[in-house]
Write a protein that holds these residues in place. Structure first.
Motif, PDB file in Angstrom:
ATOM      1  N   ALA A  68      38.221  29.064  50.754  1.00 56.55           N
ATOM      2  CA  ALA A  68      39.646  29.437  50.734  1.00 56.55           C
ATOM      3  C   ALA A  68      39.922  29.081  49.222  1.00 56.55           C
ATOM      4  O   ALA A  68      40.443  29.687  48.671  1.00 56.55           O
ATOM      5  CB  ALA A  68      40.533  28.765  51.569  1.00 56.55           C
ATOM      6  N   VAL A  69      39.202  27.741  48.701  1.00 58.54           N
ATOM      7  CA  VAL A  69      39.861  27.610  47.312  1.00 58.54           C
ATOM      8  C   VAL A  69      39.100  28.410  46.409  1.00 58.54           C
ATOM      9  O   VAL A  69      39.526  28.986  45.465  1.00 58.54           O
ATOM     10  CB  VAL A  69      39.011  26.057  46.818  1.00 58.54           C
ATOM     11  N   TYR A  70      37.528  28.851  46.502  1.00 58.90           N
ATOM     12  CA  TYR A  70      36.989  29.612  45.734  1.00 58.90           C
ATOM     13  C   TYR A  70      37.703  31.097  45.713  1.00 58.90           C
ATOM     14  O   TYR A  70      37.914  31.661  44.640  1.00 58.90           O
ATOM     15  CB  TYR A  70      35.497  30.283  46.118  1.00 58.90           C
ATOM     16  N   ARG A  71      38.097  31.723  47.039  1.00 61.63           N
ATOM     17  CA  ARG A  71      38.821  33.073  47.031  1.00 61.63           C
ATOM     18  C   ARG A  71      40.405  32.998  46.359  1.00 61.63           C
ATOM     19  O   ARG A  71      40.640  33.969  45.667  1.00 61.63           O
ATOM     20  CB  ARG A  71      38.808  33.166  48.373  1.00 61.63           C
ATOM     21  N   THR A  72      40.959  31.749  46.288  1.00 65.84           N
ATOM     22  CA  THR A  72      42.253  31.730  45.580  1.00 65.84           C
ATOM     23  C   THR A  72      42.084  31.560  44.334  1.00 65.84           C
ATOM     24  O   THR A  72      42.699  32.456  43.438  1.00 65.84           O
ATOM     25  CB  THR A  72      42.890  30.352  46.088  1.00 65.84           C
ATOM     26  N   ILE A  73      41.088  31.218  43.661  1.00 63.35           N
ATOM     27  CA  ILE A  73      40.767  31.182  42.246  1.00 63.35           C
ATOM     28  C   ILE A  73      40.158  32.378  41.754  1.00 63.35           C
ATOM     29  O   ILE A  73      40.722  33.124  40.778  1.00 63.35           O
ATOM     30  CB  ILE A  73      39.625  30.059  41.838  1.00 63.35           C
ATOM     31  N   GLU A  74      39.194  32.995  42.727  1.00 65.76           N
ATOM     32  CA  GLU A  74      38.849  34.410  42.279  1.00 65.76           C
ATOM     33  C   GLU A  74      39.909  35.334  42.322  1.00 65.76           C
ATOM     34  O   GLU A  74      39.889  36.156  41.138  1.00 65.76           O
ATOM     35  CB  GLU A  74      38.024  34.886  43.418  1.00 65.76           C
ATOM     36  N   LEU A  75      40.898  35.511  43.117  1.00 68.39           N
ATOM     37  CA  LEU A  75      41.981  36.601  43.128  1.00 68.39           C
ATOM     38  C   LEU A  75      43.055  35.926  42.261  1.00 68.39           C
ATOM     39  O   LEU A  75      43.699  37.109  41.692  1.00 68.39           O
ATOM     40  CB  LEU A  75      42.485  36.672  44.443  1.00 68.39           C
ATOM     41  N   ALA A  76      43.026  34.793  41.681  1.00 72.86           N
ATOM     42  CA  ALA A  76      44.451  34.384  40.886  1.00 72.86           C
ATOM     43  C   ALA A  76      43.915  35.187  39.566  1.00 72.86           C
ATOM     44  O   ALA A  76      44.787  35.331  38.691  1.00 72.86           O
ATOM     45  CB  ALA A  76      44.243  32.836  40.719  1.00 72.86           C
ATOM     46  N   ASP A  77      42.642  35.269  39.320  1.00 74.69           N
ATOM     47  CA  ASP A  77      41.970  35.766  38.042  1.00 74.69           C
ATOM     48  C   ASP A  77      42.052  37.139  37.877  1.00 74.69           C
ATOM     49  O   ASP A  77      41.835  37.868  36.702  1.00 74.69           O
ATOM     50  CB  ASP A  77      40.600  35.107  37.998  1.00 74.69           C
ATOM     51  N   GLY A  78      42.420  37.972  39.083  1.00 75.33           N
ATOM     52  CA  GLY A  78      42.713  39.051  38.791  1.00 75.33           C
ATOM     53  C   GLY A  78      41.321  39.959  39.182  1.00 75.33           C
ATOM     54  O   GLY A  78      40.617  39.358  39.497  1.00 75.33           O
ATOM     55  N   TRP A  79      41.608  41.509  39.536  1.00 78.03           N
ATOM     56  CA  TRP A  79      40.446  42.176  40.013  1.00 78.03           C
ATOM     57  C   TRP A  79      39.481  42.367  38.884  1.00 78.03           C
ATOM     58  O   TRP A  79      38.597  42.887  39.039  1.00 78.03           O
ATOM     59  CB  TRP A  79      41.002  43.391  40.265  1.00 78.03           C
ATOM     60  N   ASN A  80      39.694  42.236  37.817  1.00 78.88           N
ATOM     61  CA  ASN A  80      38.554  42.422  36.489  1.00 78.88           C
ATOM     62  C   ASN A  80      38.146  41.130  35.814  1.00 78.88           C
ATOM     63  O   ASN A  80      37.678  40.925  34.867  1.00 78.88           O
ATOM     64  CB  ASN A  80      39.058  43.229  35.473  1.00 78.88           C
ATOM     65  N   GLY A  81      38.432  39.803  36.676  1.00 85.89           N
ATOM     66  CA  GLY A  81      38.023  38.571  36.112  1.00 85.89           C
ATOM     67  C   GLY A  81      36.484  38.161  36.162  1.00 85.89           C
ATOM     68  O   GLY A  81      35.548  39.158  36.897  1.00 85.89           O
ATOM     69  N   ARG A  82      36.154  37.346  35.583  1.00 85.50           N
ATOM     70  CA  ARG A  82      34.732  36.974  35.340  1.00 85.50           C
ATOM     71  C   ARG A  82      34.377  36.619  37.028  1.00 85.50           C
ATOM     72  O   ARG A  82      33.276  36.663  37.444  1.00 85.50           O
ATOM     73  CB  ARG A  82      34.397  35.711  34.259  1.00 85.50           C
ATOM     74  N   ILE A  83      35.213  35.473  37.574  1.00 85.86           N
ATOM     75  CA  ILE A  83      34.666  35.103  38.720  1.00 85.86           C
ATOM     76  C   ILE A  83      34.690  36.225  39.843  1.00 85.86           C
ATOM     77  O   ILE A  83      33.346  36.081  40.471  1.00 85.86           O
ATOM     78  CB  ILE A  83      35.583  34.001  39.307  1.00 85.86           C
ATOM     79  N   ILE A  84      35.596  37.032  39.815  1.00 86.64           N
ATOM     80  CA  ILE A  84      35.374  38.363  40.782  1.00 86.64           C
ATOM     81  C   ILE A  84      34.177  39.046  40.784  1.00 86.64           C
ATOM     82  O   ILE A  84      33.693  39.874  41.454  1.00 86.64           O
ATOM     83  CB  ILE A  84      36.567  38.843  41.114  1.00 86.64           C
ATOM     84  N   SER A  85      33.616  39.185  39.385  1.00 85.73           N
ATOM     85  CA  SER A  85      32.766  40.245  38.991  1.00 85.73           C
ATOM     86  C   SER A  85      31.208  39.157  39.208  1.00 85.73           C
ATOM     87  O   SER A  85      30.159  40.084  38.764  1.00 85.73           O
ATOM     88  CB  SER A  85      32.902  40.871  37.637  1.00 85.73           C
ATOM     89  N   THR A  86      31.183  38.173  39.470  1.00 86.57           N
ATOM     90  CA  THR A  86      29.943  37.512  39.593  1.00 86.57           C
ATOM     91  C   THR A  86      29.440  37.360  41.034  1.00 86.57           C
ATOM     92  O   THR A  86      29.876  36.679  41.758  1.00 86.57           O
ATOM     93  CB  THR A  86      30.047  36.121  38.792  1.00 86.57           C
ATOM     94  N   GLN A  87      28.312  38.085  41.335  1.00 82.10           N
ATOM     95  CA  GLN A  87      27.832  38.086  42.628  1.00 82.10           C
ATOM     96  C   GLN A  87      27.461  36.861  43.132  1.00 82.10           C
ATOM     97  O   GLN A  87      27.459  36.742  44.447  1.00 82.10           O
ATOM     98  CB  GLN A  87      26.656  39.061  42.690  1.00 82.10           C
ATOM     99  N   LEU A  88      26.753  36.095  42.261  1.00 75.83           N
ATOM    100  CA  LEU A  88      26.106  34.963  42.760  1.00 75.83           C
ATOM    101  C   LEU A  88      27.276  33.772  43.413  1.00 75.83           C
ATOM    102  O   LEU A  88      27.109  33.253  44.486  1.00 75.83           O
ATOM    103  CB  LEU A  88      25.452  34.153  41.578  1.00 75.83           C
ATOM    104  N   TYR A  89      28.496  33.818  42.687  1.00 73.44           N
ATOM    105  CA  TYR A  89      29.486  32.975  43.291  1.00 73.44           C
ATOM    106  C   TYR A  89      30.032  33.523  44.543  1.00 73.44           C
ATOM    107  O   TYR A  89      30.089  32.785  45.541  1.00 73.44           O
ATOM    108  CB  TYR A  89      30.944  33.090  42.261  1.00 73.44           C
ATOM    109  N   PHE A  90      30.158  34.917  44.636  1.00 73.69           N
ATOM    110  CA  PHE A  90      30.501  35.219  45.915  1.00 73.69           C
ATOM    111  C   PHE A  90      29.438  34.848  47.014  1.00 73.69           C
ATOM    112  O   PHE A  90      30.008  34.816  48.259  1.00 73.69           O
ATOM    113  CB  PHE A  90      30.775  36.816  45.780  1.00 73.69           C
ATOM    114  N   ASN A  91      28.212  35.107  46.737  1.00 70.64           N
ATOM    115  CA  ASN A  91      27.254  35.042  47.684  1.00 70.64           C
ATOM    116  C   ASN A  91      27.224  33.568  48.284  1.00 70.64           C
ATOM    117  O   ASN A  91      27.070  33.183  49.481  1.00 70.64           O
ATOM    118  CB  ASN A  91      25.798  35.382  47.244  1.00 70.64           C
ATOM    119  N   VAL A  92      27.262  32.538  47.076  1.00 75.13           N
ATOM    120  CA  VAL A  92      27.129  31.208  47.742  1.00 75.13           C
ATOM    121  C   VAL A  92      28.628  30.340  48.197  1.00 75.13           C
ATOM    122  O   VAL A  92      28.547  29.949  49.098  1.00 75.13           O
ATOM    123  CB  VAL A  92      26.832  30.197  46.408  1.00 75.13           C
TER     124      VAL A  92
END
Length: 133
Positions: A68-92
């Protein structure tokens, strides 16, 4: 979507705080005081299975909190942010946390690890002791 994830994060946080308070009060044998006499109620000792079930619930909650913390940070950065576009973060931080939480609760299944009423009334492994008020 961000609002839903934030709601999930807040809900998990409230659940975790209440669970921690319950466990602390249970282990210290310090229930909420009241005007009612609850001396007829008994505190049951935790069996090894119940301790394993409690640890599994704690681990699953931590995994879902991390997600939940990861998804909050990911979506707060927007749809084109660095976190949402990094597959490794999403997988782990998303996929692996959900898989760990699900498999933990499948391996340590409540139907197996929580005692039934028959086990608690006839088992010496689950002794009852009176609680002092």
């Amino acid at each position: 979507m961000l609002g839903g994830i934030v709601f999930q994060l807040v809900t998990i946080s409230v659940y975790a705080c209440l669970a921690i308070e319950f466990l602390a009060r249970y282990l210290k044998d310090k229930p909420f005081t009241s005007r009612h006499d609850y001396s007829e109620f008994l505190k049951r000792a935790m069996t090894p299975k119940t301790k394993i079930m409690t640890a599994a619930l704690c681990f699953s909650t931590i995994c879902l909190f991390i997600r939940a913390v990861y998804r909050t940070i990911e979506l707060a950065d927007g749809w084109n942010g660095r976190i949402i576009s990094t597959q490794l973060y999403f997988n782990v931080l998303d996929g692996a946390m959900v898989v760990l939480a699900i498999y933990t609760m499948n391996i340590v299944h409540p139907g197996i690890y929580l005692p039934s009423d028959d086990e608690t009334s006839s088992s010496e492994e689950f002794p009852l002791k009176p609680r002092e008020v």
